[in-house]
Design a protein around this motif. Structure first.
Motif, PDB file in Angstrom:
ATOM      1  N   VAL A 547      15.726  11.048   1.836  1.00  0.00           N
ATOM      2  CA  VAL A 547      15.712  10.118   0.702  1.00  0.00           C
ATOM      3  C   VAL A 547      14.473   9.221   0.788  1.00  0.00           C
ATOM      4  O   VAL A 547      13.874   9.071   1.854  1.00  0.00           O
ATOM      5  CB  VAL A 547      16.993   9.260   0.671  1.00  0.00           C
ATOM      6  CG1 VAL A 547      18.231  10.136   0.701  1.00  0.00           C
ATOM      7  CG2 VAL A 547      17.012   8.247   1.809  1.00  0.00           C
ATOM      8  N   PRO A 548      14.075   8.602  -0.317  1.00  0.00           N
ATOM      9  CA  PRO A 548      12.912   7.701  -0.297  1.00  0.00           C
ATOM     10  C   PRO A 548      13.172   6.457   0.558  1.00  0.00           C
ATOM     11  O   PRO A 548      14.314   6.131   0.907  1.00  0.00           O
ATOM     12  CB  PRO A 548      12.740   7.317  -1.771  1.00  0.00           C
ATOM     13  CG  PRO A 548      13.460   8.375  -2.533  1.00  0.00           C
ATOM     14  CD  PRO A 548      14.609   8.776  -1.677  1.00  0.00           C
ATOM     15  N   GLU A 549      12.094   5.751   0.841  1.00  0.00           N
ATOM     16  CA  GLU A 549      12.210   4.513   1.604  1.00  0.00           C
ATOM     17  C   GLU A 549      12.443   3.304   0.708  1.00  0.00           C
ATOM     18  O   GLU A 549      12.916   2.269   1.178  1.00  0.00           O
ATOM     19  CB  GLU A 549      10.947   4.292   2.441  1.00  0.00           C
ATOM     20  CG  GLU A 549      10.772   5.314   3.560  1.00  0.00           C
ATOM     21  CD  GLU A 549       9.605   4.966   4.467  1.00  0.00           C
ATOM     22  OE1 GLU A 549       8.856   4.028   4.128  1.00  0.00           O
ATOM     23  OE2 GLU A 549       9.457   5.619   5.512  1.00  0.00           O
ATOM     24  N   ARG A 550      12.103   3.436  -0.561  1.00  0.00           N
ATOM     25  CA  ARG A 550      12.245   2.295  -1.456  1.00  0.00           C
ATOM     26  C   ARG A 550      13.709   2.037  -1.782  1.00  0.00           C
ATOM     27  O   ARG A 550      14.465   2.956  -2.105  1.00  0.00           O
ATOM     28  CB  ARG A 550      11.459   2.529  -2.745  1.00  0.00           C
ATOM     29  CG  ARG A 550      11.405   1.294  -3.638  1.00  0.00           C
ATOM     30  CD  ARG A 550      10.454   1.495  -4.796  1.00  0.00           C
ATOM     31  NE  ARG A 550      10.393   0.323  -5.641  1.00  0.00           N
ATOM     32  CZ  ARG A 550       9.667   0.226  -6.758  1.00  0.00           C
ATOM     33  NH1 ARG A 550       8.942   1.267  -7.138  1.00  0.00           N
ATOM     34  NH2 ARG A 550       9.665  -0.878  -7.463  1.00  0.00           N
ATOM     35  N   LEU A 551      14.096   0.763  -1.722  1.00  0.00           N
ATOM     36  CA  LEU A 551      15.479   0.394  -1.975  1.00  0.00           C
ATOM     37  C   LEU A 551      15.828   0.500  -3.458  1.00  0.00           C
ATOM     38  O   LEU A 551      14.969   0.334  -4.327  1.00  0.00           O
ATOM     39  CB  LEU A 551      15.746  -1.031  -1.494  1.00  0.00           C
ATOM     40  CG  LEU A 551      16.168  -1.204  -0.028  1.00  0.00           C
ATOM     41  CD1 LEU A 551      15.127  -0.632   0.910  1.00  0.00           C
ATOM     42  CD2 LEU A 551      16.415  -2.678   0.293  1.00  0.00           C
ATOM     43  N   TRP A 647      10.280  -5.028   0.988  1.00  0.00           N
ATOM     44  CA  TRP A 647       9.334  -5.332  -0.080  1.00  0.00           C
ATOM     45  C   TRP A 647       9.875  -4.919  -1.445  1.00  0.00           C
ATOM     46  O   TRP A 647      10.588  -3.928  -1.582  1.00  0.00           O
ATOM     47  CB  TRP A 647       8.013  -4.590   0.146  1.00  0.00           C
ATOM     48  CG  TRP A 647       7.253  -4.996   1.370  1.00  0.00           C
ATOM     49  CD1 TRP A 647       7.231  -4.366   2.578  1.00  0.00           C
ATOM     50  CD2 TRP A 647       6.397  -6.129   1.493  1.00  0.00           C
ATOM     51  NE1 TRP A 647       6.418  -5.037   3.454  1.00  0.00           N
ATOM     52  CE2 TRP A 647       5.886  -6.135   2.812  1.00  0.00           C
ATOM     53  CE3 TRP A 647       6.008  -7.151   0.623  1.00  0.00           C
ATOM     54  CZ2 TRP A 647       5.012  -7.102   3.280  1.00  0.00           C
ATOM     55  CZ3 TRP A 647       5.132  -8.114   1.089  1.00  0.00           C
ATOM     56  CH2 TRP A 647       4.644  -8.091   2.401  1.00  0.00           C
ATOM     57  N   GLU A 648       9.516  -5.698  -2.441  1.00  0.00           N
ATOM     58  CA  GLU A 648       9.637  -5.257  -3.828  1.00  0.00           C
ATOM     59  C   GLU A 648       8.416  -4.379  -4.109  1.00  0.00           C
ATOM     60  O   GLU A 648       7.630  -4.083  -3.198  1.00  0.00           O
ATOM     61  CB  GLU A 648       9.685  -6.496  -4.742  1.00  0.00           C
ATOM     62  CG  GLU A 648      10.177  -6.197  -6.155  1.00  0.00           C
ATOM     63  CD  GLU A 648       9.051  -6.270  -7.156  1.00  0.00           C
ATOM     64  OE1 GLU A 648       9.321  -5.991  -8.333  1.00  0.00           O
ATOM     65  OE2 GLU A 648       7.917  -6.588  -6.773  1.00  0.00           O
ATOM     66  N   ASP A 678       8.037  -0.739   0.574  1.00  0.00           N
ATOM     67  CA  ASP A 678       9.403  -0.311   0.873  1.00  0.00           C
ATOM     68  C   ASP A 678       9.982  -1.172   1.994  1.00  0.00           C
ATOM     69  O   ASP A 678      10.044  -2.382   1.864  1.00  0.00           O
ATOM     70  CB  ASP A 678       9.451   1.176   1.196  1.00  0.00           C
ATOM     71  CG  ASP A 678       8.970   2.031   0.045  1.00  0.00           C
ATOM     72  OD1 ASP A 678       9.285   1.691  -1.115  1.00  0.00           O
ATOM     73  OD2 ASP A 678       8.276   3.033   0.293  1.00  0.00           O
ATOM     74  N   VAL A 679      10.371  -0.566   3.129  1.00  0.00           N
ATOM     75  CA  VAL A 679      10.963  -1.320   4.242  1.00  0.00           C
ATOM     76  C   VAL A 679      10.088  -1.138   5.473  1.00  0.00           C
ATOM     77  O   VAL A 679       9.784  -0.014   5.871  1.00  0.00           O
ATOM     78  CB  VAL A 679      12.396  -0.844   4.539  1.00  0.00           C
ATOM     79  CG1 VAL A 679      12.976  -1.605   5.722  1.00  0.00           C
ATOM     80  CG2 VAL A 679      13.283  -1.010   3.305  1.00  0.00           C
TER      81      VAL A 679
END
Length: 714
Positions: A547-551, A647-648, A678-679
């Motif tokens: 899955v992606p790292e972005r929340l 991060w946004e 991301d994180v």
């Protein structure tokens, strides 16, 4: 290359694919020339391709030796003319531009599908070729298989001579016959039930695409706008015995961003310009055999709520439908031979049309999940005109319930298939009132919206394509799409960023073809982007998917292919969360200061205190400049082992983290010059009362934006 040279060479690319369909007997030997009538001039034509808008297929039958058709630069290509009725052929004249065919054949057909050759050669010389032929049929086609050079095929004129054929070129009459509750649509006095699709590809591709749609039972396509670029679509429709519901776009359309907010009460300039365009293009195409009816506007009675409210909204809706009536009168004055309608998004718009748009010939509506209620709404409204559905299909994003992640639960591939069949059955179930419909949507896009509605995303056929074929009575048989019966994810609401999930998919193929899988993810509910991108996966079922790292909430798509041009697509949502960090977040709830924070704008303010509130939906956002910093006061000097930055989208490309006991003297903890947002899980420790993040290069044109600044101690 100078302009003159380019002009000669582009001409060489104009002439190859002339397909004129006429089924009948064929004799390859030449026959004595005989007196005959020119049958092809001004007739509907279609082509495999056109090099550009300036060299359309119609130029080959316009009688003008200064205009030409030219094809794309590839083999084979064809050009086809519809003579209107069966004709006995005696001669075909080809007037080539420099880009001629060395190998080609002339074919005839009765139905534009089954062809017989009446002439062929592999030694074409270009120039003017006069071919004496024997054969009969309605359609005549030039089929080029080898070009003289590297350009396409280019033809000044294709002339077909013989006896018979249809009456002089004209669109004929399309009208609504019958009375209350017993209407029907007639085209040249023959019943016409609209079996249609909304049209998405470029009009220039219609010649190549419409024969395939005709084969599955489609007789109509619908557009949202009409202008000079529409001609290839009208031409191809006529050549295939099909028709177009020709749209005229009016502001605002169905939703925000659809194209502005006209003021129909006061903006006389906008209305005059819109009416001038409507008059212009109605005049241009009123005699075209490809026109079925005119459709003024799309969903604007509903869409005006995105521009106005209260009493002003009501005034605008009345003014809009009054203007549509003006447009209807203008169209009727120019073209008395085609009906006029106007589409809106729900039957709640119909009372406005009933009162303020009396010159419409029929009503129209776009309806998806509520399509089977349209009949009762018509009855309850006491309407005295028939209607068509101008968009219909499975339930849309705006009308399905939310799933566990709070986003619309997209219907399964099987449910979408059934949605098209249900919609069509409800349309035809209103006998004598519903005159048919154009289902949504024939397009080749392959993004978020396309997966929801397109019959052929990326040009691949899915279950819904074959459902339309079934509904419209198209020819059956052949290979069909895989069927996905289930798809489950091992985790859906709390997937750690950058981690993996296990995906189980049950799929089968009706034809026993081996199946392959491709997984993609989409971030529509994170950043509004409809794009779908591939994501790493392994296994042959169950699958392990990264899955992606972005929340945020993502969509996972599984493309199941049979290798025969068919695809099944299933999708589920999952929420990406920050990976757990061992220990205690000693920054939670602590005081925070920053170099700046955004105090105005959408969603503002974004104060620094948001980075220690434990809420990954609130954030700090800085001014749009470098450098910027945000600093946590832990209250006392203490040691820590890890730092987590969430991060946004507006992340730091370069930043450093420092610690201090007194807020004045700083020592380094961590730094990077290649941050990717991301994180960031930083397995780095230190000690101090104050911990500061300083951004020195932004990753975007905005400021720095941080959801959480976690400082952990084990």
């Amino acid at each position: 290359m100078d302009f003159a040279t380019r002009r000669v060479r582009s001409a060489i690319a104009l002439v190859t694919a002339v397909a004129v369909v006429l089924l009948g007997s064929a004799v390859l030997t030449a026959q004595p020339a005989q007196a005959a009538t020119l049958l092809s001039q001004g007739r509907p034509v279609a082509a495999s391709s056109s090099e550009g808008a300036g060299t359309p297929a119609t130029a080959a039958v316009d009688g003008d030796l200064n205009t030409r058709w030219s094809s794309n630069f590839s083999d084979p290509q064809w050009l086809q003319v519809d003579l209107g009725a069966t004709a006995d052929l005696s001669q075909v004249v080809l007037r080539w531009e420099a880009a001629y065919a060395t190998a080609y054949r002339i074919e005839v057909s009765s139905n534009a599908q089954d062809w017989s050759s009446v002439y062929s050669t592999t030694v074409g010389k270009g120039g003017t070729e006069t071919l004496n032929v024997t054969g009969s049929g309605r359609y005549v086609r030039l089929y080029g298989t080898k070009r003289v050079g590297g350009y396409g095929y280019s033809l000044w004129e294709l002339q077909v001579l013989g006896t018979g054929g249809g009456p002089p070129q004209g669109s004929g009459t399309v009208r609504i016959a019958g009375g209350q509750g017993n209407w029907q649509l007639l085209v040249n006095n023959a019943p016409w039930q609209v079996k249609g699709l909304t049209w998405g590809p470029p009009a220039s591709e219609a010649g190549a695409r419409l024969p395939g749609l005709k084969a599955i039972g489609v007789n109509t396509v619908r557009t949202w706008g009409t202008d000079a670029s529409s001609r290839p679509l009208f031409d191809a429709a006529a050549a295939n015995g099909m028709r177009v519901v020709a749209g005229y776009w009016l502001q605002p359309g169905g939703g925000p961003g659809s194209g502005g907010c006209a003021n129909y009460v006061t903006d006389t300039t906008y209305k005059a310009n819109a009416l001038a365009d409507i008059r212009r293009w109605t005049t241009e195409y009123k005699d075209h055999q490809g026109v079925l009816m005119w459709n003024v506007g799309n969903e604007s009675v509903l869409g005006l709520q995105n521009c106005y409210s209260g009493a002003e909204l009501e005034r605008q809706r009345i003014a809009y439908t009054t203007f549509v009536n003006e447009a209807s009168k203008a169209i009727h004055a120019i073209d008395p031979n085609h009906p006029v309608t106007s589409t809106d998004a729900w039957t709640g718009a119909w009372p406005y049309y009933k009162q303020y748009t009396p010159d419409l010939d029929l009503l129209a509506v776009n309806s998806y999940g509520n399509v089977c209620q349209v009949k009762q709404d018509w009855i309850n409204g006491g309407y005295t005109k028939p209607y068509i559905l101008t968009e219909a299909g499975p339930a849309g994003e705006w009308e399905v319930p939310n799933d566990a992640n709070g986003v619309p639960a997209e219907p399964t591939d099987v449910q979408k298939r059934d949605g098209y069949l249900r919609a069509w059955n409800c349309i035809v179930g209103h006998t004598g009132v519903a005159l048919g419909g154009t289902l949504f949507h024939y397009g080749i896009e392959n993004d978020f919206g396309a997966v929801w509605f397109n019959l052929t995303p990326g040009g691949e056929k899915r279950l819904s394509y074959y459902a339309v074929r079934q509904a419209f009575g198209g020819a059956g048989g052949g290979n069909t799409a895989p069927v996905i019966s289930s798809m489950t994810l091992s985790r859906t609401t709390d997937v750690p960023a950058g981690g993996t999930i296990t995906v189980n998919v049950n799929a089968s193929d009706p034809d026993g073809d081996p199946l392959t899988h491709e997984f993609k993810v989409g971030g529509k509910y994170i950043d509004g982007s409809g794009a779908l991108v591939g994501t790493p996966f392994s296994g042959s079922g169950p699958f392990t998917v990264t899955v992606p790292e972005r929340l945020g909430v993502w969509k996972l798509y599984d493309y199941v292919r049979d290798g025969k041009g068919n695809v099944g697509i299933e999708t589920r949502s999952f929420r990406v969360v920050a990976p757990p960090v061992p220990g205690t977040n000693v920054a939670r709830g602590k005081a925070v200061t920053a170099s700046s924070y955004q105090q105005v704008g959408n969603g503002a303010p974004y104060p620094p205190s948001n980075v220690t509130d434990g809420n990954t939906t609130t954030r700090w956002a800085s001014d749009w400049a470098d450098p910027q910093w945000v600093q946590v006061d832990l209250g006392t000097v203490m040691s820590f082992d890890r730092i987590q930055l969430i991060w946004e989208g507006a992340f730091a490309r370069s930043y450093r983290i420092e610690a201090s006991d007194d807020g004045n003297n700083w020592r380094p903890v961590y730094s990077t010059a290649d941050g990717n947002g991301d994180v960031d899980n930083l397995a780095t420790g230190g000690s101090g009362r104050y911990v500061r993040l300083t951004g020195t290069q932004r990753g975007t044109g905005f400021g720095y934006s941080l959801y959480e600044f976690g400082i952990y101690r084990q």
